[in-house]
Design a protein around this motif. Structure first.
Motif, PDB file in Angstrom:
ATOM      1  N   PHE A  52      17.938 -15.512 -15.646  1.00 51.74           N
ATOM      2  CA  PHE A  52      16.748 -15.765 -15.760  1.00 51.74           C
ATOM      3  C   PHE A  52      16.178 -16.041 -13.843  1.00 51.74           C
ATOM      4  CE2 PHE A  52      16.899 -20.791 -15.304  1.00 51.74           C
ATOM      5  CZ  PHE A  52      16.104 -21.150 -14.275  1.00 51.74           C
ATOM      6  N   GLU A  53      17.391 -16.885 -13.525  1.00 50.81           N
ATOM      7  CA  GLU A  53      17.048 -17.452 -11.756  1.00 50.81           C
ATOM      8  C   GLU A  53      16.736 -15.762 -10.882  1.00 50.81           C
ATOM      9  OE1 GLU A  53      17.228 -21.455 -10.337  1.00 50.81           O
ATOM     10  OE2 GLU A  53      18.904 -21.143 -11.601  1.00 50.81           O
ATOM     11  N   ASP A  54      17.988 -14.892 -11.914  1.00 55.10           N
ATOM     12  CA  ASP A  54      18.377 -13.683 -10.928  1.00 55.10           C
ATOM     13  C   ASP A  54      16.945 -12.633 -11.032  1.00 55.10           C
ATOM     14  OD1 ASP A  54      18.968 -11.608  -9.607  1.00 55.10           O
ATOM     15  OD2 ASP A  54      20.450 -11.284 -10.727  1.00 55.10           O
ATOM     16  N   SER A  55      15.541 -12.947 -11.138  1.00 58.24           N
ATOM     17  CA  SER A  55      14.107 -12.066 -11.325  1.00 58.24           C
ATOM     18  C   SER A  55      13.343 -12.222 -10.132  1.00 58.24           C
ATOM     19  CB  SER A  55      13.846 -13.071 -12.432  1.00 58.24           C
ATOM     20  OG  SER A  55      13.155 -14.535 -12.306  1.00 58.24           O
ATOM     21  N   ASN A  56      12.450 -11.840 -10.005  1.00 57.14           N
ATOM     22  CA  ASN A  56      11.393 -11.511  -9.465  1.00 57.14           C
ATOM     23  C   ASN A  56      10.550 -12.808  -9.489  1.00 57.14           C
ATOM     24  OD1 ASN A  56       9.694 -10.857  -7.269  1.00 57.14           O
ATOM     25  ND2 ASN A  56       8.666  -8.663  -8.045  1.00 57.14           N
ATOM     26  N   LEU A  57      10.681 -13.894 -10.508  1.00 54.17           N
ATOM     27  CA  LEU A  57       9.474 -14.445 -11.239  1.00 54.17           C
ATOM     28  C   LEU A  57       9.747 -15.844 -10.112  1.00 54.17           C
ATOM     29  CD1 LEU A  57       6.851 -15.652 -12.319  1.00 54.17           C
ATOM     30  CD2 LEU A  57       7.890 -15.242 -14.585  1.00 54.17           C
ATOM     31  N   PHE A  58      10.454 -15.932 -10.895  1.00 60.77           N
ATOM     32  CA  PHE A  58      11.332 -17.220 -10.136  1.00 60.77           C
ATOM     33  C   PHE A  58      12.292 -17.198  -9.853  1.00 60.77           C
ATOM     34  CE2 PHE A  58      11.127 -17.081 -15.891  1.00 60.77           C
ATOM     35  CZ  PHE A  58      10.209 -17.919 -15.375  1.00 60.77           C
ATOM     36  N   ARG A  59      12.924 -17.009  -8.857  1.00 63.64           N
ATOM     37  CA  ARG A  59      14.103 -16.270  -7.814  1.00 63.64           C
ATOM     38  C   ARG A  59      13.794 -17.845  -7.097  1.00 63.64           C
ATOM     39  NH1 ARG A  59      13.836 -11.683  -6.856  1.00 63.64           N
ATOM     40  NH2 ARG A  59      15.486 -11.123  -8.162  1.00 63.64           N
ATOM     41  N   ASP A  60      12.130 -17.822  -6.082  1.00 68.45           N
ATOM     42  CA  ASP A  60      12.132 -18.358  -5.309  1.00 68.45           C
ATOM     43  C   ASP A  60      10.876 -20.120  -5.679  1.00 68.45           C
ATOM     44  OD1 ASP A  60      12.812 -17.036  -3.115  1.00 68.45           O
ATOM     45  OD2 ASP A  60      11.435 -15.710  -4.020  1.00 68.45           O
ATOM     46  N   ALA A  61      11.429 -19.756  -7.235  1.00 64.56           N
ATOM     47  CA  ALA A  61      10.418 -20.808  -8.143  1.00 64.56           C
ATOM     48  C   ALA A  61      11.328 -22.457  -7.241  1.00 64.56           C
ATOM     49  CB  ALA A  61      10.774 -21.197  -9.249  1.00 64.56           C
ATOM     50  N   ASP A  62      10.054 -23.457  -7.374  1.00 65.72           N
ATOM     51  CA  ASP A  62      10.322 -24.786  -7.282  1.00 65.72           C
ATOM     52  C   ASP A  62      11.446 -25.383  -7.850  1.00 65.72           C
ATOM     53  OD1 ASP A  62      10.379 -27.849  -7.004  1.00 65.72           O
ATOM     54  OD2 ASP A  62       8.348 -27.882  -6.830  1.00 65.72           O
ATOM     55  N   ASP A  75       0.596 -18.728  -8.389  1.00 62.52           N
ATOM     56  CA  ASP A  75       1.251 -17.970  -7.308  1.00 62.52           C
ATOM     57  C   ASP A  75       1.876 -16.873  -7.085  1.00 62.52           C
ATOM     58  OD1 ASP A  75      -0.532 -20.521  -6.750  1.00 62.52           O
ATOM     59  OD2 ASP A  75       1.780 -21.542  -6.698  1.00 62.52           O
ATOM     60  N   TRP A  76       2.770 -16.366  -8.302  1.00 67.20           N
ATOM     61  CA  TRP A  76       2.936 -15.540  -7.945  1.00 67.20           C
ATOM     62  C   TRP A  76       2.843 -13.911  -7.638  1.00 67.20           C
ATOM     63  CZ3 TRP A  76       2.919 -11.246 -11.604  1.00 67.20           C
ATOM     64  CH2 TRP A  76       4.069  -9.537 -10.479  1.00 67.20           C
ATOM     65  N   LEU A  77       1.798 -14.178  -8.716  1.00 66.54           N
ATOM     66  CA  LEU A  77       0.559 -12.532  -8.756  1.00 66.54           C
ATOM     67  C   LEU A  77       0.156 -12.678  -7.037  1.00 66.54           C
ATOM     68  CD1 LEU A  77      -0.587 -10.078 -10.112  1.00 66.54           C
ATOM     69  CD2 LEU A  77      -2.527 -11.995 -10.750  1.00 66.54           C
ATOM     70  N   ILE A  78      -0.478 -13.511  -6.815  1.00 66.84           N
ATOM     71  CA  ILE A  78      -0.863 -13.729  -5.591  1.00 66.84           C
ATOM     72  C   ILE A  78      -0.381 -12.823  -4.562  1.00 66.84           C
ATOM     73  CG2 ILE A  78      -2.556 -15.137  -3.737  1.00 66.84           C
ATOM     74  CD1 ILE A  78      -3.553 -13.842  -6.453  1.00 66.84           C
ATOM     75  N   LYS A  79       0.720 -14.291  -4.367  1.00 66.29           N
ATOM     76  CA  LYS A  79       1.973 -13.380  -3.492  1.00 66.29           C
ATOM     77  C   LYS A  79       2.870 -12.236  -2.855  1.00 66.29           C
ATOM     78  CE  LYS A  79       6.250 -14.006  -4.658  1.00 66.29           C
ATOM     79  NZ  LYS A  79       8.617 -14.580  -4.849  1.00 66.29           N
TER      80      LYS A  79
END
Length: 313
Positions: A163-173, A268-272
């Protein structure tokens, strides 16, 4: 010193290239009024928008433009040229009803895919029914949902191994990911769902990456988070907007500090992603005319309704 200045310049250029606008506008699609309780509030209104979606987008740093229903296709193509991202909200709507929510989303989704294929960056976040209709449209309008029983229940996400290899979660805290995976912080309110089995059966696993799953109250597994493998499009079966803004007790929406903190991730992802879009309105006056700020929300919390506040159109 010269080396440091050169490094700073390069970094600044890299950062600026990732942001096409610092004032993103998110278009949110309205929802047709299906229930008598809403019709009784305003007999002449035909559409509504829960204020919680608006608040969530604004809290993440964007303005909100209203996307109306029942318009010509040219209207939706034109609005897409002006907003920087889309939010497809949840609710109750029929996918085959003409001139309603489903028809508007169909045009917006198909045009968004075309834009992204031309490297014209346009993100979408679909929530609950909004997620379901995105998958439905990518399946060429063929029904693939299953019946689910997951109403007024908060769940932790069951992440897929990659899951971390994803656009959504890659840079998540990392702390947010820990919250999402260990605490019941995702608010579920749905009678339908999409399964990995059906995603594969219709060949959609080539287009969509499953990031998490969950089980309903009967132990039936459903997809809870997906993202497109090709475009900046994310769908979630749960309602992150409810954590901070919807307070009806019977809904059991999670309101802990961790629940509210983790829910911000999705907006935050959507706005980024929206900041990467160079779209803009023809003029400031045109932008002002399309913003949600022209409308006043109606407080409905005291009426024991689903939403604390509603915009009626």
């Amino acid at each position: 010193m010269i080396s440091l200045l050169l490094t700073h310049t390069i970094i600044s250029l890299m950062v600026s290239s990732l942001s096409a606008t610092e004032t993103p506008v998110i278009g949110i699609v309205l929802h047709e009024i299906m229930r008598d309780t809403l019709k009784s509030l305003s007999p002449n209104s035909t559409a509504y928008l829960a204020a919680s979606y608006v608040k969530a987008v604004e809290a993440a740093g964007a303005k909100v433009a209203v996307i109306k229903l029942g318009e010509e296709e040219s209207y939706y193509r034109n609005i897409l040229k002006q907003v920087n991202g889309l939010l497809i909200p949840g609710g109750d709507a029929e996918f085959d009803k003409p001139n309603g929510y489903a028809n508007a989303v169909k045009v917006l989704y198909n045009e968004t895919v075309k834009l992204n294929e031309k490297n014209d960056h346009m993100p979408i976040l679909g929530i609950c029914l909004g997620f379901e209709i995105l998958i439905h449209l990518s399946n060429k309008g063929k029904e693939l949902r299953a019946d689910c029983n997951s109403n007024s229940v908060a769940l932790p996400l069951q992440f897929k191994p990659d899951f971390e290899d994803s656009n959504l979660f890659r840079d998540a805290d990392p702390y947010i990911l820990q919250i999402l995976s260990t605490q019941p912080v995702t608010s579920n309110h749905h009678d339908y769902c999409i399964t990995e089995k059906n995603l594969t059966k219709f060949g959609l696993d080539k287009e969509w990456k499953v990031l998490s799953t969950n089980e309903d109250e009967n132990g039936f597994e459903f997809i809870s988070t997906v993202e497109s493998k090709h475009y900046p499009i994310v769908g979630v079966q749960y309602h992150p907007e409810k954590n901070a803004y919807e307070w009806k007790e019977s809904q059991n929406n999670p309101h802990s500090a961790d629940a509210i903190y983790s829910a911000r991730l999705f907006f935050d992802w959507l706005i980024k992603e929206a900041r990467k879009s160079n779209h803009s309105f023809d003029s400031l006056e045109t932008q002002y005319e399309n913003l949600i700020n022209n409308y006043k929300p109606l407080y409905t919390g005291r009426l024991n309704m689903t939403f604390e506040e509603l915009y009626l159109f």
